[in-house]
Structures are given as C-alpha cells and as structure tokens.
Design an enzyme around this catalytic site. Sequence first.
Site, short mmCIF file in Angstrom:
data_model
loop_
_atom_site.label_atom_id
_atom_site.label_comp_id
_atom_site.label_asym_id
_atom_site.label_seq_id
_atom_site.Cartn_x
_atom_site.Cartn_y
_atom_site.Cartn_z
N HIS A 63 0.81 -1.22 0.00
CA HIS A 63 0.00 0.00 0.00
C HIS A 63 0.85 1.27 0.00
O HIS A 63 0.32 2.38 -0.06
CB HIS A 63 -1.00 0.00 1.17
CG HIS A 63 -0.42 0.28 2.50
ND1 HIS A 63 -0.10 -0.71 3.41
CD2 HIS A 63 -0.11 1.45 3.12
CE1 HIS A 63 0.37 -0.16 4.51
NE2 HIS A 63 0.38 1.15 4.36
N ASP A 105 -0.14 -7.67 1.69
CA ASP A 105 0.36 -6.29 1.63
C ASP A 105 1.89 -6.26 1.67
O ASP A 105 2.51 -5.88 2.65
CB ASP A 105 -0.23 -5.51 2.82
CG ASP A 105 0.06 -4.03 2.76
OD1 ASP A 105 0.44 -3.54 1.67
OD2 ASP A 105 -0.10 -3.35 3.80
N SER A 199 4.32 2.38 7.93
CA SER A 199 4.03 1.26 7.02
C SER A 199 5.27 0.86 6.25
O SER A 199 6.06 1.69 5.80
CB SER A 199 2.94 1.66 6.03
OG SER A 199 1.70 1.77 6.66
#
Length: 249
Positions: A63, A105, A199
């Site tokens: 992402h 992810d 992230s």
Amino acid sequence: MQQLLLLLAFFLAPKAQAGKLIGGHEVKPHSRPYMAFLRIRISDRKRCGGFLVREDFVLTAAHCWGRSITVILGAHNIRKHERTQRVIPVKTAIHHPNYHPKVNDIMLLQLQRKATLTAAVSLLRLPWRGEQVKPGMVCRVAGWGRLDLKTSTAILHEVELEIQQDEQCISCYRRHYNRATEICVRDPEMNQSTFKGDSGGPLVCDNMAQGIVSFGKKYGKTPRIEMKISSFLPWIERTMRRFQLQRPD
C-alpha cells in the site's frame, strides 16, 4: 512509514487529555542501517519505510505504492543532508500479484543501482522458510511515522512490540486477519504501537526481519497487524531472481 505511537488515555475522564498518544524512543543514529525511507510521489503527501534485503532490493508494504518512489538509505534525520545518506530512485515497484487492501500487503522495490554497503547502510536478514515467531516474543519496529495525531518527526524512532496469540487479532479484526500470512502484535503494558508513516518497516525479532508493518485500528490502537515474511519467501526469492535476470534499460 507507519510510525510508532501510542495510546495512553483513550478512555480517560472528560476533563483529562483524552486521546494523548505517546511511545517509542529515538534510536542511536545509524544503529538500524537496514532502514529505508521512501519518498513517494502520489496525489497526496505520503511517507513509508522499508528495509534493504539485497544491494538492489528494498522490501516494504504494497500500500506504499506511488507513481514515483525514491529510496533514502543511511538516514537518521530525513530533513538533513547527512553524509551517510544514499539516495537511489526505484526502477521497478513489484507488489504481490494477489495484493488487495489489507491482504498480501507486500512489495519489492528494485533500485536503479546497487547500494554500496557501509556502516550506515546494510542488509537485514530474512527468516528461513517455515520459521515462525511465537507469542510472547518481544520484537522491535523502527520508523519515521507520527509520534501522535498531530506530531510528525524527521528522526528515526523505535518501539518494542510483543507477538500475540492469533486470537487477539481474530477477535479484533475478524475476517480481516489471516493467521497464515499475518502476525498479531501489541505492547499491552506501555501502549506502544506503529502509526501513520511506519508502514513498510520491518518487525525485527532476534536481528531478523519477521514482519512488515501493514495496518491497524485508528489512532494507533492495538493490536496491530504485520505481514508474515516467512509466508512470502518463495515469492520474494522468485521475484528478485526474475528481475535480476532482466536486461537493463
């Protein structure tokens, strides 16, 4: 990169400072030489982290994709031009073929050139196939993410997180948690957590990358979910081999 944060007083009395977030500490400069800061070109401002797994590949979260990504290695303060920093554009961003939001992810970034390894730039070891982390293990996550809802940072921080039983995340996220490909983490005592900007950073256990910071509830509330690297090793190895064999531009 989703960064380190944490909820201390989410359910405080009305006159208290509800929603105050704390957690994490600044790391010793360049003591996490595998860390990569991702400068991402996208419609809005976005930051992520990643980590160097080969001289020409950085591993991160899918992402974190953007139209154009530049990797900064050897950084402690990303707002300064430190002599240790190496800035390398990304040649190809390869996300997992079965990636969907909150599912698989994971993404590999092939760099335009190999990074020169130094004391401030080095590789992070990946786990063996089938290797598993166990509940109760204490691991760490570093990143340049937010320190609270309003406070960003240019300096690398780190938190310690404990591996949880899968049931913790199953009860919290239900169908959004897959024990085969994900790891459940939290710090129940200190309320430390990852948050916006962290992230893509690595969950490091015994000096080995076991997870990738992926997602969680709003405001850094725990538990959080990391991608389980050992489940993706065949794809990682196959992808790096395939792109290595491609002819240069």
